[in-house]
Design a protein around this motif. Structure first.
Motif, PDB file in Angstrom:
ATOM      1  N   ILE A 275       0.860  -1.183   0.000  1.00 36.89           N
ATOM      2  CA  ILE A 275       0.000   0.000   0.000  1.00 36.89           C
ATOM      3  C   ILE A 275       0.896   1.233   0.000  1.00 36.89           C
ATOM      4  N   SER A 276       0.576   2.202  -0.831  1.00 42.02           N
ATOM      5  CA  SER A 276       1.410   3.401  -0.908  1.00 42.02           C
ATOM      6  C   SER A 276       1.189   4.327   0.275  1.00 42.02           C
ATOM      7  N   GLN A 277       2.266   4.982   0.700  1.00 37.11           N
ATOM      8  CA  GLN A 277       2.149   6.019   1.720  1.00 37.11           C
ATOM      9  C   GLN A 277       1.452   7.256   1.164  1.00 37.11           C
ATOM     10  N   CYS A 278       1.457   7.408  -0.148  1.00 41.81           N
ATOM     11  CA  CYS A 278       0.780   8.548  -0.776  1.00 41.81           C
ATOM     12  C   CYS A 278      -0.731   8.389  -0.627  1.00 41.81           C
ATOM     13  N   LYS A 279      -1.399   9.469  -0.308  1.00 43.94           N
ATOM     14  CA  LYS A 279      -2.850   9.410  -0.148  1.00 43.94           C
ATOM     15  C   LYS A 279      -3.581   9.349  -1.483  1.00 43.94           C
ATOM     16  N   ALA A 280      -2.988   9.939  -2.512  1.00 40.93           N
ATOM     17  CA  ALA A 280      -3.600   9.919  -3.837  1.00 40.93           C
ATOM     18  C   ALA A 280      -2.734   9.102  -4.775  1.00 40.93           C
ATOM     19  N   GLY A 281      -3.381   8.399  -5.696  1.00 47.99           N
ATOM     20  CA  GLY A 281      -2.646   7.571  -6.636  1.00 47.99           C
ATOM     21  C   GLY A 281      -2.738   6.105  -6.278  1.00 47.99           C
ATOM     22  N   SER A 282      -2.011   5.301  -7.038  1.00 52.71           N
ATOM     23  CA  SER A 282      -2.137   3.851  -6.910  1.00 52.71           C
ATOM     24  C   SER A 282      -0.781   3.176  -6.901  1.00 52.71           C
ATOM     25  N   VAL A 283      -0.732   2.019  -6.266  1.00 49.43           N
ATOM     26  CA  VAL A 283       0.450   1.165  -6.365  1.00 49.43           C
ATOM     27  C   VAL A 283       0.504   0.614  -7.787  1.00 49.43           C
ATOM     28  N   ALA A 284       1.684   0.687  -8.394  1.00 48.88           N
ATOM     29  CA  ALA A 284       1.879   0.153  -9.759  1.00 48.88           C
ATOM     30  C   ALA A 284       3.204  -0.590  -9.771  1.00 48.88           C
ATOM     31  N   MET A 285       3.212  -1.774  -9.200  1.00 48.06           N
ATOM     32  CA  MET A 285       4.449  -2.545  -9.118  1.00 48.06           C
ATOM     33  C   MET A 285       4.929  -2.907 -10.521  1.00 48.06           C
ATOM     34  N   ASP A 298       6.191 -12.289  -4.679  1.00 49.86           N
ATOM     35  CA  ASP A 298       4.722 -12.428  -4.637  1.00 49.86           C
ATOM     36  C   ASP A 298       4.054 -11.400  -3.731  1.00 49.86           C
ATOM     37  N   VAL A 299       4.616 -10.201  -3.666  1.00 50.88           N
ATOM     38  CA  VAL A 299       3.977  -9.127  -2.916  1.00 50.88           C
ATOM     39  C   VAL A 299       2.683  -8.740  -3.632  1.00 50.88           C
ATOM     40  N   ILE A 300       1.628  -8.544  -2.853  1.00 49.93           N
ATOM     41  CA  ILE A 300       0.291  -8.296  -3.391  1.00 49.93           C
ATOM     42  C   ILE A 300       0.041  -6.792  -3.499  1.00 49.93           C
ATOM     43  N   SER A 301      -0.331  -6.330  -4.666  1.00 50.72           N
ATOM     44  CA  SER A 301      -0.648  -4.912  -4.848  1.00 50.72           C
ATOM     45  C   SER A 301      -1.996  -4.588  -4.233  1.00 50.72           C
ATOM     46  N   GLY A 302      -2.025  -3.510  -3.472  1.00 49.21           N
ATOM     47  CA  GLY A 302      -3.280  -3.014  -2.923  1.00 49.21           C
ATOM     48  C   GLY A 302      -3.896  -1.938  -3.788  1.00 49.21           C
ATOM     49  N   TYR A 303      -3.292  -1.705  -4.964  1.00 51.08           N
ATOM     50  CA  TYR A 303      -3.768  -0.702  -5.909  1.00 51.08           C
ATOM     51  C   TYR A 303      -3.972   0.651  -5.206  1.00 51.08           C
ATOM     52  N   ASP A 304      -5.173   1.220  -5.291  1.00 46.78           N
ATOM     53  CA  ASP A 304      -5.391   2.557  -4.736  1.00 46.78           C
ATOM     54  C   ASP A 304      -6.181   2.527  -3.436  1.00 46.78           C
ATOM     55  N   MET A 305      -6.155   1.398  -2.733  1.00 46.57           N
ATOM     56  CA  MET A 305      -6.877   1.302  -1.463  1.00 46.57           C
ATOM     57  C   MET A 305      -6.256   2.211  -0.406  1.00 46.57           C
TER      58      MET A 305
END
Length: 342
Positions: A275-285, A298-305
């Motif tokens: 999960i990104s520390q940024c409040k806006a935007g999305s994880v894009a591994m 196998d880290v799981i993306s939380g996208y923009d949650m």
């Protein structure tokens, strides 16, 4: 006439100053009801249920979420909508948890509260409560509830509950939802943006209150001691999931100790969520080299949650997933409008 149930759990909206130091403590809701005579003017049959011991929201636990979900579910057939009065500090956690515990809603569940107690002249609580009830009363052309999901209403704005976070402890505009547009706004009229509402489901409302709280949320920072972190997690025998708050679009340093930690999590079949520390935007591994390597573990993306949604979704998903593969599939699927897959 619409029937609305208001549930008082505690929070600033129902607090008063007591004692020589003037500390704010929860009071009985019956005293608050007398402070809002406008409630009697609303064209609805409004019922109130107060928790026997209202709590500050910092004391909220998953057991309280379960209690609240059961309270709504047990009254679901008797009311057209629900308003939950809740402290603002953990409201986004509770709203997120309820969205996963109460699936396929056909009625509104609106959480609200205030930054100032309702007996203060400049309180924001009165408007927040009255408008939340009005939104819960809204119907579509067929006479069915217009809003059919868990929301937060605060300072003239209606948010999807699992998309919000509290960004200010001082402003009346306490909440933001940077990755999803508003569901509605209140001005001279209440405007609901129907295109942003969660689509109605044909499935019956479902109560699912099993949770797993043995998860850990760690925020990366420059200089973090990954060796200490790995050593600590080696002894975390009951750990069921690890949520990493990473930089930017899901980036993390290619530190050997972090790699060793992620390998250990893999070997123990413990999901690691990005999960990104940024409040806006999305994880894009994979967008940058410093995130692409995480895919090898196998880290799981939380996208923009939001962090709040990721934590509560992990808690609610772990008990129903038979293995880590199913967990990943469920976690990366939108269950209640909590994420956008790009």
């Amino acid at each position: 006439m619409k029937k609305i149930l208001v549930i008082y759990t505690g929070g600033t909206i129902g607090m008063a100053r007591q004692g020589s130091d003037g500390a704010l403590v929860p009071v009985e809701f019956e005293k608050l009801y007398a402070l809002i005579p406008e409630l009697q003017e609303l064209p609805a049959e409004i019922h109130f249920q107060s928790w026997e011991k209202p709590i500050d929201s910092t004391e909220m636990t998953p057991d309280h979420w379960v209690r609240l979900a059961h309270q709504i579910f047990e009254n679901y057939a008797f009311f057209d909508g629900f308003v939950v009065l809740h402290g603002s500090d953990t409201m986004a956690f509770t709203a997120s948890a309820l969205s996963f515990m109460l699936r396929h809603l056909k009625k509104p569940v609106i959480l609200t509260g205030s930054q100032l107690p309702i007996n203060i002249i400049r309180t924001d609580g009165k408007e927040n409560l009255l408008t939340s009830i009005e939104i819960a009363m809204l119907s579509d052309e067929k006479g069915d509830p217009l809003v059919r999901e868990v929301c937060i209403y605060f300072e003239y704005k209606l948010y999807r509950g699992n998309r919000t976070y509290k960004h200010s402890s001082e402003s009346f505009k306490a909440y933001k939802s940077p990755n999803y547009p508003l569901l509605g706004e209140a001005g001279l009229e209440i405007k609901i943006y129907r295109q942003n509402l969660l689509p109605s489901s044909d499935s019956p409302v479902q109560l699912s209150t099993a949770y797993e709280s043995n998860i850990l949320n760690i925020s990366l920072f420059p200089g973090i001691n990954f060796q200490w972190m790995r050593s600590a997690l080696e002894n975390a025998h009951h750990l069921k999931a690890l949520i990493l708050l990473t930089y930017g679009a899901g980036n993390a340093p290619k530190n050997p100790e972090l790699k060793s930690l992620l390998k250990m999590m893999n070997d123990r079949k413990i999901p690691v969520i990005n999960i990104s520390q940024c409040k806006a935007g999305s994880v894009a591994m994979g967008k940058y080299e410093v995130s692409h390597w995480l895919l090898d573990y196998d880290v799981i993306s939380g996208y923009d949650m939001t962090r709040e949604a990721a934590i509560t979704k992990a808690m609610c998903t772990l008990p129903i997933a038979k293995d880590i593969t199913e967990f990943k599939k469920l976690f990366q699927s939108p269950l209640a409008g909590e994420l956008t897959i790009k």
